[in-house]
Design a protein around this motif. Structure first.
Motif, PDB file in Angstrom:
ATOM      1  N   LEU A 202      25.967  28.046  40.124  1.00 14.00           N
ATOM      2  CA  LEU A 202      26.699  28.944  41.021  1.00 14.00           C
ATOM      3  C   LEU A 202      26.049  30.325  41.112  1.00 14.00           C
ATOM      4  O   LEU A 202      26.337  31.101  42.013  1.00 14.00           O
ATOM      5  CB  LEU A 202      28.142  29.112  40.529  1.00 14.00           C
ATOM      6  CG  LEU A 202      28.984  27.842  40.477  1.00 14.00           C
ATOM      7  CD1 LEU A 202      30.288  28.104  39.756  1.00 14.00           C
ATOM      8  CD2 LEU A 202      29.252  27.327  41.876  1.00 14.00           C
TER       9      LEU A 202
ATOM     10  N   ILE B 167      29.165  29.606  49.373  1.00 15.43           N
ATOM     11  CA  ILE B 167      28.202  29.631  48.263  1.00 15.43           C
ATOM     12  C   ILE B 167      26.783  29.736  48.817  1.00 15.43           C
ATOM     13  O   ILE B 167      25.996  30.582  48.413  1.00 15.43           O
ATOM     14  CB  ILE B 167      28.342  28.367  47.380  1.00 15.43           C
ATOM     15  CG1 ILE B 167      29.696  28.366  46.668  1.00 15.43           C
ATOM     16  CG2 ILE B 167      27.208  28.288  46.366  1.00 15.43           C
ATOM     17  CD1 ILE B 167      29.953  27.129  45.831  1.00 15.43           C
TER      18      ILE B 167
ATOM     19  N   ILE C 126      31.055  34.410  43.813  1.00 17.45           N
ATOM     20  CA  ILE C 126      30.769  32.983  43.952  1.00 17.45           C
ATOM     21  C   ILE C 126      31.092  32.233  42.665  1.00 17.45           C
ATOM     22  O   ILE C 126      31.559  31.096  42.699  1.00 17.45           O
ATOM     23  CB  ILE C 126      29.295  32.775  44.367  1.00 17.45           C
ATOM     24  CG1 ILE C 126      29.091  33.291  45.795  1.00 17.45           C
ATOM     25  CG2 ILE C 126      28.884  31.329  44.264  1.00 17.45           C
ATOM     26  CD1 ILE C 126      29.972  32.653  46.838  1.00 17.45           C
ATOM     27  N   VAL C 127      30.851  32.867  41.506  1.00 20.32           N
ATOM     28  CA  VAL C 127      31.176  32.188  40.253  1.00 20.32           C
ATOM     29  C   VAL C 127      32.687  31.956  40.164  1.00 20.32           C
ATOM     30  O   VAL C 127      33.143  30.853  39.823  1.00 20.32           O
ATOM     31  CB  VAL C 127      30.668  33.004  39.045  1.00 20.32           C
ATOM     32  CG1 VAL C 127      31.247  32.464  37.752  1.00 20.32           C
ATOM     33  CG2 VAL C 127      29.151  32.967  38.989  1.00 20.32           C
TER      34      VAL C 127
ATOM     35  N   VAL D 170      26.925  38.178  41.423  1.00 24.45           N
ATOM     36  CA  VAL D 170      27.227  36.752  41.257  1.00 24.45           C
ATOM     37  C   VAL D 170      28.730  36.501  41.096  1.00 24.45           C
ATOM     38  O   VAL D 170      29.180  35.369  41.225  1.00 24.45           O
ATOM     39  CB  VAL D 170      26.472  36.122  40.058  1.00 24.45           C
ATOM     40  CG1 VAL D 170      24.982  36.372  40.186  1.00 24.45           C
ATOM     41  CG2 VAL D 170      26.992  36.639  38.736  1.00 24.45           C
TER      42      VAL D 170
ATOM     43  N   GLY E 171      33.567  29.228  42.600  1.00 24.40           N
ATOM     44  CA  GLY E 171      33.109  27.931  42.105  1.00 24.40           C
ATOM     45  C   GLY E 171      33.978  27.419  40.965  1.00 24.40           C
ATOM     46  O   GLY E 171      34.305  26.232  40.908  1.00 24.40           O
ATOM     47  N   TRP E 172      34.368  28.316  40.064  1.00 27.65           N
ATOM     48  CA  TRP E 172      35.245  27.896  38.969  1.00 27.65           C
ATOM     49  C   TRP E 172      36.578  27.404  39.515  1.00 27.65           C
ATOM     50  O   TRP E 172      37.118  26.397  39.062  1.00 27.65           O
ATOM     51  CB  TRP E 172      35.479  29.066  38.006  1.00 27.65           C
ATOM     52  CG  TRP E 172      34.311  29.326  37.106  1.00 27.65           C
ATOM     53  CD1 TRP E 172      33.183  28.566  37.013  1.00 27.65           C
ATOM     54  CD2 TRP E 172      34.143  30.410  36.187  1.00 27.65           C
ATOM     55  NE1 TRP E 172      32.315  29.128  36.102  1.00 27.65           N
ATOM     56  CE2 TRP E 172      32.882  30.245  35.572  1.00 27.65           C
ATOM     57  CE3 TRP E 172      34.940  31.493  35.825  1.00 27.65           C
ATOM     58  CZ2 TRP E 172      32.399  31.134  34.614  1.00 27.65           C
ATOM     59  CZ3 TRP E 172      34.447  32.376  34.862  1.00 27.65           C
ATOM     60  CH2 TRP E 172      33.195  32.204  34.269  1.00 27.65           C
TER      61      TRP E 172
ATOM     62  N   THR F 181      32.882  23.949  32.288  1.00 27.27           N
ATOM     63  CA  THR F 181      32.747  25.133  33.144  1.00 27.27           C
ATOM     64  C   THR F 181      31.492  25.922  32.793  1.00 27.27           C
ATOM     65  O   THR F 181      30.762  26.375  33.669  1.00 27.27           O
ATOM     66  CB  THR F 181      33.999  26.019  32.989  1.00 27.27           C
ATOM     67  OG1 THR F 181      35.143  25.223  33.260  1.00 27.27           O
ATOM     68  CG2 THR F 181      33.963  27.183  33.942  1.00 27.27           C
TER      69      THR F 181
ATOM     70  N   MET G 270      23.686  33.236  41.961  1.00 29.80           N
ATOM     71  CA  MET G 270      22.755  33.539  43.038  1.00 29.80           C
ATOM     72  C   MET G 270      21.311  33.418  42.540  1.00 29.80           C
ATOM     73  O   MET G 270      20.949  34.033  41.534  1.00 29.80           O
ATOM     74  CB  MET G 270      23.038  34.977  43.486  1.00 29.80           C
ATOM     75  CG  MET G 270      22.118  35.524  44.523  1.00 29.80           C
ATOM     76  SD  MET G 270      22.437  37.288  44.709  1.00 29.80           S
ATOM     77  CE  MET G 270      24.089  37.254  45.381  1.00 29.80           C
TER      78      MET G 270
END
Lengths: 320, 344
Positions: free
Chosen positions: A135, B274, B323-324, B320, B327-328, A128, A137
């Motif tokens: 991921l 994303i 989206i993080v 961020v 995504g995780w 991770t 931006m």
């Protein structure tokens, strides 16, 4: 046209039953809204770009508007032969940045994939951590790299190098090595993407093959070189194709970290189009650079797609 | 309720909503990229330690902006860098608020107050208050709107198109697919100038609608490719059965296929979100004035005057975060989406 048209002639399949005819009609109705949208929004502007590239179109000199013929392209051609020009720098920088970042990201990504493809405590967490840069931006990442890491006086890298390597002068990263600094950032961002692709590839290697290799006394390195690497060939191609497409037209880090400078040292084609249009107000010339960018991109992608399909055909005819 | 329904060799595991498709039903591309799982062998200790060190180094720039968002501006540029949040800690050696970060003399002065390797700082929420006073909230809301609206339209247009290109799949499907993906291979630089001209004419410059229109076009080809790869997993028998029951194509899509490939549609939506959330080039070019998206909020720190690192870091952290987290949560689906459905 802006598309890379396929050379295969569009042959209609023989239509046997009436219901099938209807279905194909319905298929068009379902497909056309999306197709029309994409054509309208992406192709019309591109045709206009070509048109503008043959015109004198300066925002601050409307009196000079008019047909320019090849004048804009002539100007670019003159710049190609002048190694001090912005266009020449942008051409070289685009190629160097794209090729360098893609190659390094593939190598680093392969390393990441190999180390998290083993079982160890906290493997999921490490995976991770390694995915996360992709991921973030890009605008956010580029600005925090520029300041928190690369700032020559207060950045972390400056403190780190001068503290732990007392003889180091603490380089001015973005000032002295703009292209390399941007490349390091791009590799940080793209290696995780490559890792994901390679991990999928490594997952498809059968455990029996690895087992057999180990029985034959293969070392970890031999196993990696003669089993993992050959198996990953098509994943290499896929990763480098997608990486090339995106990094070739990257704009964010250049605009945010260096503004193309110092001088033209880190200007790439995307940034040059922006600068020529917005700061230079020369829409004609910016359009011509845009057209050249597209042509170069088509050449690069066509070459990579050919390579890719060759690899695919090779694999498919292996009888798999 | 029966956990499994078997139709002609294809197993539908209704507990997870996933499809177990027999090998011979997959597309050649999917068969090439099939995966059988992670390696079973454990890593030797040095490799495990290496992996952890590499993971922490790669994550460090992210860790750094997250903690910097909780510092005061003076602590953000302190030398040595303050890396340890220490509630209640009082720092006596930090530099004044007025220094110039482009000046090396200021850095030397700051380093002179260096009291060994004290890496502590007292976390504060001041910077978050400041950025919300600077209207960060409305930029965030704009990003959210642009992302959600564009993704919804992409799915609405993309699902029928992907159905036409996978399950109906006429002879022209490969050409249509190739056309779609070739628009992604075009550098945006090739369409910038006309967009500027057209948008000025249509008064779409510096509007959210203008960005949404482009984000749809940007994500639609990708979405169709990914969706198509998921649709191909739907067993033929299920579709044939629906057709025998007299389902119209629209019923077939929304009552039969969409429920079966819901995880795939969600994954496609994630990928579109994303890309839309993170987009900067078009926003900077066409909507950089006034109330725009989150990346444009950060533009004010490109040539920042005075000290701004802590404020920037707070904005970066919040910007961020969505989206993080997304995504995780979607890690398992990420690779299939990013490779346009080629890799599972």
């Amino acid at each position: 046209m802006a598309t890379i048209s396929s050379s295969v002639p569009a042959t209609r399949a023989p239509i046997a039953r009436r219901s099938l005819v209807e279905r194909i009609g319905v298929g068009r109705m379902l497909l056309y809204p999306a197709m029309l949208y994409v054509i309208l929004v992406t192709q019309i502007p591109f045709v206009l770009t070509i048109y503008y590239s043959f015109r004198n179109y300066l925002l601050n000199r409307p009196d000079r508007d008019g047909w320019a013929g090849l004048a804009n392209y002539q100007r670019l051609w003159d710049q190609v032969r002048d190694t001090d020009s912005a266009f020449f720098a942008a051409l070289i920088n685009t190629v160097v940045l794209t090729a360098g970042s893609v190659i390094l990201a593939v190598i680093v990504g392969l390393f990441f994939a190999e180390i998290v493809n083993h079982k160890f405590p906290g493997r999921a967490i490490v995976r991770t951590l390694l995915i996360t840069p992709f991921l973030i931006m890009p605008a956010a990442a580029a600005l925090s790299w520029k300041n928190l890491l690369y700032n020559p006086n207060f950045g972390f890298l400056d403190w780190f190098t001068t503290t732990f390597i007392p003889t180091s002068p603490g380089p001015n990263w973005l000032g002295d090595y703009p292209l390399i600094s941007i490349m390091i950032y791009l590799v940080w961002r793209w290696a995780p993407f490559m890792m994901l692709i390679f991990l999928a590839g490594m997952g498809s290697i059968s455990e029996e093959v690895r087992e057999a290799a180990r029985m034959d006394g293969a070392t970890a390195w031999e196993e990696f070189r003669s089993i993992t690497l050959p198996h990953l060939r098509r994943f290499f191609m896929l990763g480098s194709l997608l990486g090339t497409v995106y990094i070739f037209q990257d704009f964010d880090p250049i605009y945010l970290m260096t503004q193309g400078g110092p001088g033209n040292e880190s200007t790439n084609l995307s940034f040059l189009v922006y600068r020529t249009a917005v700061s230079g107000s020369n829409y004609g010339l910016a359009s011509a650079i845009g057209v050249v960018t597209v042509i170069l991109s088509i050449i690069a992608v066509t070459y990579l797609v050919r390579l890719l399909s060759k690899v695919f055909e090779g694999e498919l005819s292996d009888g798999r | 309720m029966a956990a499994n329904a078997t139709t002609g060799g294809t197993t539908v595991d209704s507990r997870f909503g996933t499809l177990v498709v027999p090998e011979n039903r997959r597309s050649p591309l999917q068969r090439l990229f099939r995966r059988s799982g992670v390696r079973k062998d454990s890593a030797p200790l040095p490799l495990a330690i290496t992996a952890w060190i590499v993971g922490l180094i790669v994550f460090f720039p992210i860790f750094q902006f997250v903690i910097t968002g909780f510092k005061s501006e003076a602590e953000a540029v302190a030398i040595p860098p303050r890396l340890l949040p220490w509630p209640g800690y009082e720092d006596t050696s930090v530099v004044p608020e007025t220094i110039d970060i482009e000046s090396s003399a200021a850095a030397e002065a700051a380093a002179a107050t260096d009291d060994g390797l004290d890496l502590r700082f007292a976390p504060t929420l001041d910077q978050y208050r400041t950025i919300f006073d600077l209207e960060f909230g409305s930029f965030f809301f704009n990003s959210l709107t642009a992302t959600l609206v564009s993704t919804a339209v992409v799915l609405l247009l993309g699902i029928p198109a992907a159905y036409a290109l996978s399950i109906l799949a006429g002879a022209r499907a490969p050409n249509a697919l190739f056309f779609l993906i070739s628009t992604k291979f075009l550098p945006i630089a090739g369409v910038l100038v006309p967009l500027l001209v057209i948008y000025r004419q249509l008064e779409l410059l510096n509007t959210l609608q203008g960005l949404i229109i482009l984000y749809i076009a940007m994500n639609l080809p990708i979405a169709i490719w990914i969706l198509r790869s998921f649709f191909q997993d739907v067993p033929r028998d299920v579709i044939d059965a629906a057709r025998l029951d007299g389902a119209t194509p629209l019923q077939e899509i929304f009552q039969v296929i969409v429920p079966m490939v819901r995880p795939g549609i969600v994954a496609t939506g994630f990928i579109c979100m994303i890309f839309a959330w993170n987009e900067f080039f078009l926003a900077a070019f066409l909507a950089a004035v006034g109330n725009s998206t989150v990346p444009i909020f950060m533009l004010q720190y490109v040539t920042g005057e005075g000290l701004f690192w802590a404020k920037l870091s707070a904005a970066v952290t919040l910007g961020v975060l969505p989206i993080v987290l997304l995504g995780w949560a979607a890690q398992g689906q990420l690779v299939r989406g990013l490779s346009l459905g080629a890799v599972k």
